[in-house]
Design a protein around this motif. Structure first.
Motif, PDB file in Angstrom:
ATOM      1  N   SER A  56       0.827  -1.053   0.214  1.00  0.00           N
ATOM      2  CA  SER A  56      -0.046   0.003   0.142  1.00  0.00           C
ATOM      3  C   SER A  56       0.736   1.122   0.042  1.00  0.00           C
ATOM      4  O   SER A  56       1.661   1.198   0.980  1.00  0.00           O
ATOM      5  N   VAL A  57       0.921   1.907  -1.020  1.00  0.00           N
ATOM      6  CA  VAL A  57       1.619   3.375  -0.904  1.00  0.00           C
ATOM      7  C   VAL A  57       0.583   4.466  -1.413  1.00  0.00           C
ATOM      8  O   VAL A  57      -0.579   4.258  -1.782  1.00  0.00           O
ATOM      9  N   ALA A  82      20.121   7.183  -0.239  1.00  0.00           N
ATOM     10  CA  ALA A  82      18.751   6.765   0.438  1.00  0.00           C
ATOM     11  C   ALA A  82      18.342   5.280   0.246  1.00  0.00           C
ATOM     12  O   ALA A  82      17.443   4.833   0.687  1.00  0.00           O
ATOM     13  N   LEU A  83      19.031   4.855  -0.822  1.00  0.00           N
ATOM     14  CA  LEU A  83      18.656   3.291  -1.093  1.00  0.00           C
ATOM     15  C   LEU A  83      18.878   2.240   0.043  1.00  0.00           C
ATOM     16  O   LEU A  83      18.034   1.451   0.156  1.00  0.00           O
ATOM     17  N   PRO A  84      19.709   2.238   0.743  1.00  0.00           N
ATOM     18  CA  PRO A  84      19.791   1.232   1.979  1.00  0.00           C
ATOM     19  C   PRO A  84      18.701   1.382   2.930  1.00  0.00           C
ATOM     20  O   PRO A  84      18.125   0.377   3.365  1.00  0.00           O
ATOM     21  N   PHE A  85      18.428   2.519   3.074  1.00  0.00           N
ATOM     22  CA  PHE A  85      17.047   2.891   3.833  1.00  0.00           C
ATOM     23  C   PHE A  85      15.648   2.254   3.332  1.00  0.00           C
ATOM     24  O   PHE A  85      14.949   1.684   3.956  1.00  0.00           O
ATOM     25  N   ALA A  86      15.842   2.633   2.027  1.00  0.00           N
ATOM     26  CA  ALA A  86      14.418   2.542   1.378  1.00  0.00           C
ATOM     27  C   ALA A  86      14.367   1.096   1.087  1.00  0.00           C
ATOM     28  O   ALA A  86      13.335   0.450   1.121  1.00  0.00           O
ATOM     29  N   ILE A  87      15.534   0.495   0.865  1.00  0.00           N
ATOM     30  CA  ILE A  87      15.480  -1.070   0.419  1.00  0.00           C
ATOM     31  C   ILE A  87      15.034  -1.906   1.713  1.00  0.00           C
ATOM     32  O   ILE A  87      14.148  -2.941   1.776  1.00  0.00           O
ATOM     33  N   ASP A  88      15.662  -1.277   2.806  1.00  0.00           N
ATOM     34  CA  ASP A  88      15.297  -1.894   4.291  1.00  0.00           C
ATOM     35  C   ASP A  88      13.807  -2.009   4.641  1.00  0.00           C
ATOM     36  O   ASP A  88      13.177  -2.718   5.116  1.00  0.00           O
ATOM     37  N   GLU A  89      13.280  -0.468   4.186  1.00  0.00           N
ATOM     38  CA  GLU A  89      12.130  -0.337   4.470  1.00  0.00           C
ATOM     39  C   GLU A  89      10.971  -1.280   3.705  1.00  0.00           C
ATOM     40  O   GLU A  89       9.954  -1.836   4.102  1.00  0.00           O
ATOM     41  N   ALA A  90      11.424  -1.288   2.577  1.00  0.00           N
ATOM     42  CA  ALA A  90      10.328  -2.183   1.456  1.00  0.00           C
ATOM     43  C   ALA A  90      10.457  -3.637   1.983  1.00  0.00           C
ATOM     44  O   ALA A  90       9.430  -4.370   1.903  1.00  0.00           O
ATOM     45  N   ALA A  91      11.681  -4.122   2.432  1.00  0.00           N
ATOM     46  CA  ALA A  91      12.026  -5.377   3.068  1.00  0.00           C
ATOM     47  C   ALA A  91      10.809  -5.754   4.052  1.00  0.00           C
ATOM     48  O   ALA A  91      10.389  -6.788   4.599  1.00  0.00           O
ATOM     49  N   ALA A  92      10.582  -4.635   5.095  1.00  0.00           N
ATOM     50  CA  ALA A  92       9.871  -4.587   6.250  1.00  0.00           C
ATOM     51  C   ALA A  92       8.354  -4.221   5.810  1.00  0.00           C
ATOM     52  O   ALA A  92       7.534  -4.247   6.791  1.00  0.00           O
ATOM     53  N   ARG A 106       7.275  -1.821   3.729  1.00  0.00           N
ATOM     54  CA  ARG A 106       6.956  -0.251   3.540  1.00  0.00           C
ATOM     55  C   ARG A 106       7.721   0.181   2.292  1.00  0.00           C
ATOM     56  O   ARG A 106       8.864   0.441   2.262  1.00  0.00           O
ATOM     57  N   ALA A 107       7.030   0.306   1.155  1.00  0.00           N
ATOM     58  CA  ALA A 107       7.637   0.710   0.119  1.00  0.00           C
ATOM     59  C   ALA A 107       7.696   2.071  -0.456  1.00  0.00           C
ATOM     60  O   ALA A 107       7.990   2.473  -1.266  1.00  0.00           O
ATOM     61  N   MET A 108       6.872   3.030   0.316  1.00  0.00           N
ATOM     62  CA  MET A 108       6.744   4.374  -0.041  1.00  0.00           C
ATOM     63  C   MET A 108       8.123   4.920  -0.353  1.00  0.00           C
ATOM     64  O   MET A 108       8.514   5.802  -1.199  1.00  0.00           O
ATOM     65  N   PRO A 109       9.212   4.819   0.714  1.00  0.00           N
ATOM     66  CA  PRO A 109      10.411   5.489   0.357  1.00  0.00           C
ATOM     67  C   PRO A 109      11.022   5.169  -0.781  1.00  0.00           C
ATOM     68  O   PRO A 109      11.705   5.738  -1.640  1.00  0.00           O
ATOM     69  N   LEU A 110      11.010   3.890  -1.331  1.00  0.00           N
ATOM     70  CA  LEU A 110      11.612   3.209  -2.585  1.00  0.00           C
ATOM     71  C   LEU A 110      10.919   4.138  -3.919  1.00  0.00           C
ATOM     72  O   LEU A 110      11.347   4.462  -4.633  1.00  0.00           O
ATOM     73  N   PHE A 111       9.291   4.155  -3.685  1.00  0.00           N
ATOM     74  CA  PHE A 111       8.662   4.889  -4.899  1.00  0.00           C
ATOM     75  C   PHE A 111       8.895   6.006  -4.974  1.00  0.00           C
ATOM     76  O   PHE A 111       8.838   6.924  -5.875  1.00  0.00           O
ATOM     77  N   GLY A 112       9.253   6.867  -3.475  1.00  0.00           N
ATOM     78  CA  GLY A 112       9.682   8.056  -3.441  1.00  0.00           C
ATOM     79  C   GLY A 112      10.821   8.615  -4.050  1.00  0.00           C
ATOM     80  O   GLY A 112      10.987   9.398  -4.927  1.00  0.00           O
ATOM     81  N   LEU A 113      11.624   7.754  -3.776  1.00  0.00           N
ATOM     82  CA  LEU A 113      12.938   7.992  -4.692  1.00  0.00           C
ATOM     83  C   LEU A 113      12.998   7.361  -6.386  1.00  0.00           C
ATOM     84  O   LEU A 113      13.563   8.334  -6.935  1.00  0.00           O
ATOM     85  N   ALA A 114      12.085   6.426  -6.459  1.00  0.00           N
ATOM     86  CA  ALA A 114      12.011   6.380  -8.014  1.00  0.00           C
ATOM     87  C   ALA A 114      11.404   7.214  -8.902  1.00  0.00           C
ATOM     88  O   ALA A 114      11.912   7.584 -10.138  1.00  0.00           O
TER      89      ALA A 114
END
Length: 496
Positions: free
Chosen positions: A272-273, A307-317, A319-327
């Motif tokens: 959910s994003v 910010a990818l280490p944080f975003a990948i860690d969040e997606a694995a948990a 929470r994908a919003m940081p990853l799609f924000g970066l994308a």
């Protein structure tokens, strides 16, 4: 080479290239204003045959802009800027280029040409997907279907024969502009795909080039879809390695590589994003294909990649919003970075795809980026109209003109391995400068614009090749990003 969207990117005998006669510069230029630029420019246009072998056949208008030199006593060799993509409008970059090359502009005109198929030069632009929901934009089958429908629409245009947008034909257009401006020689500045264009101009018209600057080299034989999958994979591996060797990053993300693999193994997976267009929460299915596309964009810019280490860690948990924000942070939707998809695929499918099929270049199935990039190109290029490309196009010979080659050590799409090979082929008058912690594009970083200016302004070839680049050596990699949140507030044992 810019991404086309979050999913789909973001390439015998000599072909006769008869040149349409060009009017004198005074008849082709008029005063104009572009965007938010404060100063008046000169805009020009040339009529060019769509098919160079049929000078009396369908014609197109080639549009270009000249930023006149500030000094009255100017040098006779202007600077021609060749845009990236393939598919980017050079004229739309006038503001950026003026800021970057302002010192050169004191004594030299800056010339920006909308390469055929881009900007206002017989544009091959598909309808925007901005009205679609995020889930729809992430649907690869829908994206391919949209691009095929676009191809059919473009082919119905008066300039819609997609076989006549190759780099070779486009560089004949560039030389026609040079002739119209009355410049005996020009200086070339190309970035990304623009370096491929510059190499082709240098091959076709070696005596007309005084100096050339190549930033992020995309050689004609790089086989874009396959090399991109390999190079992005290596860039991500380097990010993981740097995190492991950085005490702060390793302390916070000690199992980053394992978290990435675990995320991959969990796909496809529902998330959910918030939809970037509407801000409304939406459900998306993350696949290996969409994950690869989402990670690729931030790797272009080290500041975003931090910010990818944080975003990948969040997606694995979950929470994908940081990853799609970066994308979606790398210029998506901005007019100046808009790619003309029809021109993009006309170039790549004519120049890269046949070589890819001939070499049978294989990307390991375990490479997630192969699914994100190689497969869509293979599907679209299979039946895309392809122009003729002569074998000599893929060769790079020694250059009589000095060439300065920039590579970013962290570049995920045109890394130093391409620049090194091209520099060796260009010979003794080429110099390769690798900026270890730069991403895709070096010219705008730190003192690089001063290096570029001194290289072009140098009086002799020897002085140009000896330009001091020591100021670029100390550029650090941005430290891994960590959000501002107090550790003391988190419960003991909570993920950080």
């Amino acid at each position: 080479m810019k991404a086309l969207s979050v999913l789909v990117v973001l390439f015998a005998t000599v072909l006769a290239l008869p040149m349409a006669s060009a009017a004198p510069a005074s008849e082709t230029l008029r005063a104009c204003r572009l965007g938010a630029l404060r100063h008046e420019l000169l805009c020009g246009r040339l009529t060019r045959p769509l098919d160079p072998a049929r000078p009396s056949g369908p014609m197109i208008e080639l549009h270009y802009a000249v930023i006149p030199a500030a000094a009255r006593s100017k040098h006779p060799d202007p600077v021609f800027v060749l845009a990236g993509g393939p598919g980017q409008s050079a004229v739309s970059l006038a503001g950026n280029m003026l800021a970057l090359l302002q010192r050169l502009n004191n004594r030299r005109d800056l010339v920006l040409i909308d390469q055929r198929g881009t900007g206002r030069s017989a544009p091959l632009v598909c309808e925007s997907d901005e009205s679609l929901s995020l889930a729809e934009r992430l649907d690869s089958a829908r994206a391919i279907q949209r691009l095929r429908a676009c191809r059919t629409r473009l082919q119905a245009l008066p300039h819609g024969d997609l076989r006549f947008y190759t780099t070779t034909i486009a560089m004949a257009d560039v030389d026609a502009v040079r002739e119209a401006l009355g410049a005996p020689q020009i200086n070339l500045v190309g970035a990304s795909y623009g370096t491929r264009a510059a190499l082709e101009y240098l091959r076709l018209y070696p005596g007309r080039v005084r100096r050339a600057v190549l930033d992020g080299v995309a050689p004609p034989d790089m086989v874009l879809p396959a090399s991109m999958a390999t190079d992005v994979h290596h860039a991500l591996e380097a990010l993981f390695s740097d995190c492991e060797h950085d005490p702060a990053c390793n302390r916070r993300r000690p199992d980053l590589r394992a978290r990435w693999q675990g995320l991959l193994d969990s796909l496809p997976r529902e998330f959910s994003v918030a939809d970037p267009a509407s801000g409304e929460p939406t459900s998306i299915t993350l696949t290996a294909e969409t994950l690869g596309a989402a990670v690729r964009g931030p790797l272009y810019a080290p500041a975003l990649a931090s910010a990818l280490p944080f975003a990948i860690d969040e997606a694995a948990a979950g929470r994908a919003m940081p990853l799609f924000g970066l994308a979606t942070s790398l210029g998506g939707g901005v007019r100046a970075t808009r790619i003309a998809e029809g021109m993009h695929f006309s170039v790549v499918c004519a120049e890269d795809y046949p070589l890819w099929m001939l070499q049978k270049t294989q990307v390991p199935a375990s490479n997630v980026f192969a699914q994100a990039f190689a497969r869509p190109y293979a599907e679209l290029c299979r039946d895309w109209p392809r122009g003729a490309v002569e074998p000599a196009y893929y060769t790079i010979g020694p250059s009589a003109a000095p060439v300065l080659v920039f590579s970013g050590g962290l570049d995920p799409v045109t890394p130093p391995r391409h620049g090194e090979r091209v520099t060796q082929a260009l010979g003794a008058r080429a110099r390769h400068v690798v900026v270890a912690n730069a991403g895709h594009g070096v010219m705008s970083i730190g003192c690089a614009r001063d290096v570029l200016q001194r290289f072009i302004d140098a009086s002799t070839h020897a002085e140009a090749l000896a330009v001091d680049v020591a100021c670029l050596a100390g550029l650090p990699r941005p430290p891994a990003f960590e959000p501002a949140r107090a550790a003391a507030v988190l419960p003991a044992g909570a993920p950080r």
